[in-house]
Structures are given as structure tokens and as C-alpha cells.
Scaffold this motif. Structure first.
Motif, PDB file in Angstrom:
ATOM      1  N   VAL A 136      26.267   9.133 -26.336  1.00 13.04           N
ATOM      2  CA  VAL A 136      26.757   9.677 -27.363  1.00 13.04           C
ATOM      3  C   VAL A 136      27.971  10.617 -27.202  1.00 13.04           C
ATOM      4  N   ILE A 137      27.879  11.636 -26.184  1.00  9.78           N
ATOM      5  CA  ILE A 137      28.985  12.408 -26.024  1.00  9.78           C
ATOM      6  C   ILE A 137      28.736  12.650 -24.328  1.00  9.78           C
ATOM      7  N   SER A 138      29.999  13.098 -23.780  1.00  5.97           N
ATOM      8  CA  SER A 138      30.030  13.260 -22.534  1.00  5.97           C
ATOM      9  C   SER A 138      30.980  14.616 -22.070  1.00  5.97           C
ATOM     10  N   SER A 139      30.728  15.261 -20.760  1.00  4.31           N
ATOM     11  CA  SER A 139      31.404  15.951 -20.426  1.00  4.31           C
ATOM     12  C   SER A 139      31.958  15.880 -19.028  1.00  4.31           C
ATOM     13  N   VAL A 140      33.079  16.684 -18.577  1.00  3.35           N
ATOM     14  CA  VAL A 140      33.707  16.388 -17.009  1.00  3.35           C
ATOM     15  C   VAL A 140      33.973  17.832 -16.584  1.00  3.35           C
ATOM     16  N   THR A 141      34.378  17.877 -15.339  1.00  2.00           N
ATOM     17  CA  THR A 141      34.518  18.928 -14.764  1.00  2.00           C
ATOM     18  C   THR A 141      35.912  19.632 -15.547  1.00  2.00           C
ATOM     19  N   GLY A 142      35.752  21.000 -15.817  1.00  5.07           N
ATOM     20  CA  GLY A 142      36.874  21.705 -16.545  1.00  5.07           C
ATOM     21  C   GLY A 142      36.396  21.878 -17.928  1.00  5.07           C
ATOM     22  N   ASP A 143      35.804  21.367 -18.572  1.00  2.00           N
ATOM     23  CA  ASP A 143      35.288  21.335 -19.832  1.00  2.00           C
ATOM     24  C   ASP A 143      34.447  22.728 -20.180  1.00  2.00           C
ATOM     25  N   VAL A 144      34.538  23.346 -21.230  1.00  2.00           N
ATOM     26  CA  VAL A 144      33.866  24.838 -21.414  1.00  2.00           C
ATOM     27  C   VAL A 144      32.459  24.345 -21.787  1.00  2.00           C
ATOM     28  N   PHE A 145      31.964  23.081 -21.833  1.00  6.39           N
ATOM     29  CA  PHE A 145      30.454  22.893 -21.919  1.00  6.39           C
ATOM     30  C   PHE A 145      29.896  21.807 -20.926  1.00  6.39           C
ATOM     31  N   ASN A 146      28.584  21.736 -21.000  1.00  6.32           N
ATOM     32  CA  ASN A 146      28.108  20.767 -20.301  1.00  6.32           C
ATOM     33  C   ASN A 146      27.174  19.959 -21.220  1.00  6.32           C
ATOM     34  N   ALA A 147      27.248  18.462 -21.056  1.00  7.76           N
ATOM     35  CA  ALA A 147      26.696  17.650 -21.994  1.00  7.76           C
ATOM     36  C   ALA A 147      25.490  17.238 -21.472  1.00  7.76           C
ATOM     37  N   ILE A 148      24.388  18.331 -21.552  1.00  8.68           N
ATOM     38  CA  ILE A 148      22.916  18.077 -21.188  1.00  8.68           C
ATOM     39  C   ILE A 148      22.377  18.831 -22.372  1.00  8.68           C
ATOM     40  N   ASP A 149      21.013  18.834 -22.142  1.00  7.35           N
ATOM     41  CA  ASP A 149      20.043  19.451 -23.074  1.00  7.35           C
ATOM     42  C   ASP A 149      20.288  19.235 -24.631  1.00  7.35           C
ATOM     43  N   PRO A 150      20.235  17.817 -24.830  1.00  8.60           N
ATOM     44  CA  PRO A 150      20.538  17.573 -26.401  1.00  8.60           C
ATOM     45  C   PRO A 150      19.001  17.843 -27.274  1.00  8.60           C
ATOM     46  N   ASN A 151      19.433  18.441 -28.617  1.00 10.13           N
ATOM     47  CA  ASN A 151      18.719  18.493 -29.490  1.00 10.13           C
ATOM     48  C   ASN A 151      19.272  18.075 -30.883  1.00 10.13           C
ATOM     49  N   ILE A 152      18.210  17.199 -31.737  1.00  8.86           N
ATOM     50  CA  ILE A 152      18.923  16.940 -32.860  1.00  8.86           C
ATOM     51  C   ILE A 152      18.298  17.267 -34.064  1.00  8.86           C
ATOM     52  N   ILE A 153      19.069  17.755 -35.188  1.00 10.17           N
ATOM     53  CA  ILE A 153      18.387  18.016 -36.485  1.00 10.17           C
ATOM     54  C   ILE A 153      19.255  17.318 -37.542  1.00 10.17           C
ATOM     55  N   ASP A 154      18.275  16.903 -38.411  1.00 10.75           N
ATOM     56  CA  ASP A 154      18.923  16.253 -39.687  1.00 10.75           C
ATOM     57  C   ASP A 154      18.939  17.244 -40.773  1.00 10.75           C
ATOM     58  N   ASP A 155      19.921  17.876 -41.094  1.00 12.37           N
ATOM     59  CA  ASP A 155      19.718  18.906 -42.049  1.00 12.37           C
ATOM     60  C   ASP A 155      20.518  18.522 -43.314  1.00 12.37           C
ATOM     61  N   THR A 156      21.014  19.524 -44.090  1.00 16.43           N
ATOM     62  CA  THR A 156      21.584  19.215 -45.321  1.00 16.43           C
ATOM     63  C   THR A 156      22.849  18.606 -45.369  1.00 16.43           C
ATOM     64  N   VAL A 157      23.400  18.699 -44.227  1.00 11.47           N
ATOM     65  CA  VAL A 157      24.959  18.174 -43.918  1.00 11.47           C
ATOM     66  C   VAL A 157      24.837  16.873 -42.906  1.00 11.47           C
ATOM     67  N   GLY A 158      23.658  16.165 -42.532  1.00  7.56           N
ATOM     68  CA  GLY A 158      23.450  15.271 -41.897  1.00  7.56           C
ATOM     69  C   GLY A 158      23.084  15.500 -40.459  1.00  7.56           C
ATOM     70  N   LEU A 159      23.174  14.677 -39.504  1.00  8.11           N
ATOM     71  CA  LEU A 159      22.810  14.772 -37.883  1.00  8.11           C
ATOM     72  C   LEU A 159      23.734  15.660 -37.203  1.00  8.11           C
ATOM     73  N   GLN A 160      23.102  16.808 -36.949  1.00  6.90           N
ATOM     74  CA  GLN A 160      23.818  17.477 -35.797  1.00  6.90           C
ATOM     75  C   GLN A 160      23.039  17.713 -34.507  1.00  6.90           C
ATOM     76  N   LEU A 161      23.983  17.469 -33.563  1.00  5.66           N
ATOM     77  CA  LEU A 161      23.563  17.316 -32.228  1.00  5.66           C
ATOM     78  C   LEU A 161      24.041  18.829 -31.449  1.00  5.66           C
ATOM     79  N   THR A 162      22.942  19.311 -31.012  1.00  8.57           N
ATOM     80  CA  THR A 162      23.190  20.585 -30.304  1.00  8.57           C
ATOM     81  C   THR A 162      22.982  20.196 -28.674  1.00  8.57           C
ATOM     82  N   PHE A 163      23.753  20.769 -27.869  1.00  7.01           N
ATOM     83  CA  PHE A 163      23.772  20.596 -26.403  1.00  7.01           C
ATOM     84  C   PHE A 163      24.418  21.912 -25.627  1.00  7.01           C
ATOM     85  N   GLY A 164      24.319  21.700 -24.191  1.00  6.49           N
ATOM     86  CA  GLY A 164      25.001  22.702 -23.435  1.00  6.49           C
ATOM     87  C   GLY A 164      24.051  23.665 -22.530  1.00  6.49           C
ATOM     88  N   SER A 165      24.453  24.016 -21.551  1.00  2.00           N
ATOM     89  CA  SER A 165      23.890  24.649 -20.401  1.00  2.00           C
ATOM     90  C   SER A 165      24.827  25.383 -19.353  1.00  2.00           C
TER      91      SER A 165
END
Length: 330
Positions: A136-165
Motif C-alpha cells: 500500500v505504501i513504503s518508505s526508504v532510508t532518509g524519509d521522515v517516517f517509517n512505513a510500519i505499524d499500520p492502523n486503518i479507520i473508516d471515518d466520515t472522509v473515507g479510509l485513513q491509514l495511520t502509520f509510523g515508528s
């Protein structure tokens, strides 16, 4: 005067007793997990718990109090994501979206930013029924985030994927039109944490009883199998939270501070910390249990009485949001 003093002492004792954190509900203290996620299948009348390690092991039970049975893995042939960590999958997150049980997961290695979040779907959550849709998404060395620890919520604006460590914190992007379609650019909206803070396992949840969305996260150092020492007192894993008006944040703690800020004391309201024989709880997920009608938190923790470097276990508790803030209750 003596009566007044005795009455005051009784009041203090009562207050202390009420404020004490309850231990995990019985039935799961032999189930070894990390980063557990939970859901309920009403057709099978079973709870399912998914965990980090291997190909996402699955435990089932007809009750939150167990007994829990390991029935296999979600991705027995490993992830289709082309990565060296594709057979050692992390931090599953489960939900029910568009008629299918939907499982987000992470592929990475300890300390690496070369990471990816994938997703799989199933009609039942049983082993052998999962279709892996891949990255779905990925990260590489140097990004400000790490693409791990996903969480999904289906709220009023649609699907939102939370992530990061760690790195610069926990973020969120939209998904559209499908569960594996990235709709906004990474890193997305900054929800919690900052550079240098050990914040991870973000989880956005809205209880039916409240107008607020709650941004949970784990903060501190989590003990790993084989560790030879424990972090300094207070530096170990714990579950913190902020709340906000929408699922995309910002989230504020009880002091009114945005949980992305670098302040002293650190931002975030404590939900669950070490107590009794429960040490370093975290890696949490929250679930609206249709059977009891209550909000449930599941997490992993280490038994303080175990030797250092031992396994972590499944903790399950109820949450009460009636004060406006989540409180662990019996």
C-alpha cells in the motif's frame, strides 16, 4: 477530630483503590504475542487475535476470557511484497471493510526504514482464506517516517491509514477508492511524536459513546526476547492518548497540548503503564466488542516476575470513556 481523620483515611484508601489499574482479564496470560489486533466474526461466534512474527499467527476463542487456540497463520506463504522481511511480518491491524475482513501488516527489519505496509482480505479471517493484495505504501532510508505499524479507520472522509515508528513520528494518509489505493502523498498528516521520541503503534479510534476521536500510541522502549537489561524506570513502553474532533487530528492531551509537540513533560495522557506484574504494556489496538457492547483494548506486556529477555503476553482489558478520556476498567 479522630472521626474526621479516620474518615479522611478511608476516603483516601477508597480513592486509591478505585484508581488502581486492573490486571488483564483472565484467560490470556499464556498466549505469547506482540502487537496484537482483535476482531469478532459473528457467523463463527469467535474472536480472532492476530500477532507480529512469522506469517501473522492467528488465535481464536469463543470468549474474551479464552481459552485461546492457535489455528495457523494469515499469510502462510509469506507476503507477496518483495522484501527480505516478507516472511517475518509485523504489527497486523484488522477491520471489516466493504464486506471483507481486511488485514494491514508491515514488512521491515529492526531499525530499518526500508519498510512497506501491505494489506490482505478474507471472507472469514480463517487461515487459507486470505488474499494478499500486496504493498500500500513504503518508505526508504532518509524519509521522515517509517512505513510500519499500520492502523486503518473508516471515518466520515473515507479510509485513513495511520502509520509510523520513531523517526519524525506517526502520520496518516488517505486511501481511495480501494483498501490498497494510496490517495494522498506520504508522509501525510502528522498525528503524534517527533524526531527523537520513541513513539509508535498509532491507533485512531472513535467510541460510539463519545463525539471525540482518540489517537492512541505506544511510547518508550519495548522489551524484546533476548534482552539482557531493562530500560530505566519510566522509560519502558506505555500507552498514551490524545483526543480530537476528527480522525485526522490534531489530537490534544488532558493538558491541552498537541501530541506532536516536544514538551516537558512529554505530551500524551497515560492510559496504561506498568503495574503489578504487568510490565511495559503497549503495541495496542482498540475494538468495539459486539458481544459485550463494551470498548476493549488488547496489548502485549512482559511479566515482571519473568526473567529479563522473556516473551510478551496477550493482555485484554475493557475501556471506559464516560469521563471523556479512556480509563482501563474491570
Amino acid at each position: 477530630m479522630r472521626t474526621t481523620i479516620i474518615g479522611s483515611l478511608l476516603s483516601l484508601l477508597t480513592t486509591t483503590f478505585v484508581a488502581a489499574t486492573p490486571n488483564p482479564i483472565a484467560g490470556s496470560d499464556t498466549v505469547e504475542v506482540r502487537d496484537p489486533a482483535i476482531w469478532y466474526n459473528p457467523s463463527l461466534a469467535k474472536y480472532f487475535v492476530f500477532s507480529t512474527n512469522g506469517q501473522i499467527p492467528i488465535w481464536t476463542s469463543s470468549a474474551l476470557t479464552g481459552p485461546w487456540t492457535n489455528i495457523g497463520s494469515a499469510l502462510s506463504s509469506c507476503s507477496i511484497i518483495d522484501s527480505s522481511g516478507s516472511c517475518n511480518i509485523w504489527a497486523p491491524d484488522i477491520n471489516f471493510i466493504d464486506g471483507l475482513y481486511t488485514l494491514y501488516y508491515a514488512v521491515s527489519a529492526l531499525g530499518s526504514q526500508n519498510s512497506a505496509i501491505g494489506v490482505a482480505t478474507s471472507p472469514s479471517m480463517m487461515p487459507g482464506t486470505w488474499t494478499d493484495l500486496g504493498e500500500v505504501i513504503s518508505s526508504v532510508t532518509g524519509d521522515v517516517f517509517n512505513a510500519i505499524d499500520p492502523n486503518i479507520i473508516d471515518d466520515t472522509v473515507g479510509l485513513q491509514l495511520t502509520f509510523g515508528s520513531y523517526w519524525d513520528g506517526i502520520y496518516q494518509v488517505g486511501l481511495w477508492p480501494g483498501v490498497n489505493d494510496q490517495a494522498s502523498a506520504t508522509p501525510g498528516t502528522h498525528l503524534a511524536g517527533y524526531s527523537g521520541r520513541p513513539a509508535e503503534a498509532g491507533f485512531v479510534y472513535k467510541p460510539a459513546s463519545q463525539p471525540y476521536y482518540y489517537g492512541f500510541f505506544s511510547d518508550g522502549i519495548t522489551p524484546l526476547i533476548g534482552a539482557t537489561s531493562r530500560p530505566a524506570a519510566g522509560a519502558e513502553y506505555k500507552v498514551l492518548v490524545g483526543r480530537g474532533a476528527v480522525g485526522q487530528g490534531p489530537f490534544y492531551d488532558e493538558l491541552g497540548n498537541d501530541i506532536t509537540l516536544n514538551l516537558t513533560p512529554a505530551t500524551g495522557t497515560l492510559v496504561l503503564g506498568s503495574h503489578d506484574n504487568v510490565y511495559a504494556p503497549g503495541g495496542q489496538s482498540i475494538f468495539a466488542d459486539p458481544v459485550s457492547g463494551r470498548d476493549v483494548i488488547v496489548y502485549h506486556y512482559v511479566k515482571l516476575s519473568d526473567p529479563i529477555g522473556g516473551p510478551s503476553y496477550l493482555g485484554i482489558n475493557y475501556l471506559d470513556f464516560s469521563s471523556g478520556w479512556p480509563v482501563v476498567v474491570s
